[in-house]
Design a protein around this motif. Structure first.
Motif, short mmCIF file in Angstrom:
data_model
loop_
_atom_site.label_atom_id
_atom_site.label_comp_id
_atom_site.label_asym_id
_atom_site.label_seq_id
_atom_site.Cartn_x
_atom_site.Cartn_y
_atom_site.Cartn_z
N GLN A 134 0.83 -1.20 0.00
CA GLN A 134 0.00 0.00 0.00
C GLN A 134 0.87 1.25 0.00
N GLN A 135 1.89 1.26 0.84
CA GLN A 135 2.75 2.43 1.00
C GLN A 135 3.53 2.74 -0.29
N TYR A 136 4.12 1.73 -0.92
CA TYR A 136 4.97 1.95 -2.08
C TYR A 136 4.25 1.76 -3.40
N GLY A 137 3.05 1.23 -3.37
CA GLY A 137 2.23 1.09 -4.57
C GLY A 137 2.42 -0.24 -5.27
N LYS A 138 1.37 -0.64 -6.00
CA LYS A 138 1.44 -1.89 -6.76
C LYS A 138 2.51 -1.81 -7.83
#
Length: 147
Positions: A134-138
């Motif tokens: 979630q924090q760094y993105g898919k």
């Protein structure tokens, strides 16, 4: 007066440079998830730095866990498997079709093949991994599964 001005200007420039470095490192942040089927382990690194190594369960006999390199395409805090008796799949990270990395209540089976093909983790570890994605993105996450 002049020395005070130079010190202030240098402080402002340093703060600006620090902000730029922080923004750059955040924008380039990467989460690497490596699952080794033979050892039933997952290694996670963030920006090239080791984060954690956890025991997992992958496909038991008669089932298959896909091999290859993937990007997650769907995150679901709680998913229930329609295919397998509405089994709970907390902190699901879907990476190929119905295959996901997710938490499990069957923690005694971790470290050996036990799933229908998904990659199972202890619930707390699944929550930590979910939070990282979630924090760094898919798009900033890579999942690699090898024999």
């Amino acid at each position: 007066m002049r020395n005070g001005f130079l010190r202030s200007a240098a402080s402002i420039a340093a703060a600006g440079l620090l902000g730029l470095l922080v923004m750059t490192s955040s924008a380039e942040a990467k989460v690497s998830v490596r699952i080794d089927i033979s050892s039933q382990t997952m290694s996670v690194s963030v920006n090239g730095w080791p984060y954690a190594t956890w025991r997992v369960s992958t496909a038991r006999s008669g089932y298959w866990t896909p091999r290859g390199s993937y990007r997650p395409f769907l995150l679901k805090r709680m998913h229930y498997s329609r295919k397998y008796d509405n089994s709970p799949m907390p902190h699901s990270i879907f990476f190929k079709g119905g295959y996901a990395i997710h938490g499990t209540g069957y923690v005694r089976a971790l470290g050996r093949p036990a799933s229908h093909g998904c990659i199972r983790l202890a619930p707390g570890n699944a929550a930590r991994l979910y939070s990282l994605v979630q924090q760094y993105g898919k798009g900033g996450t890579r999942i690699t599964i090898t024999n």
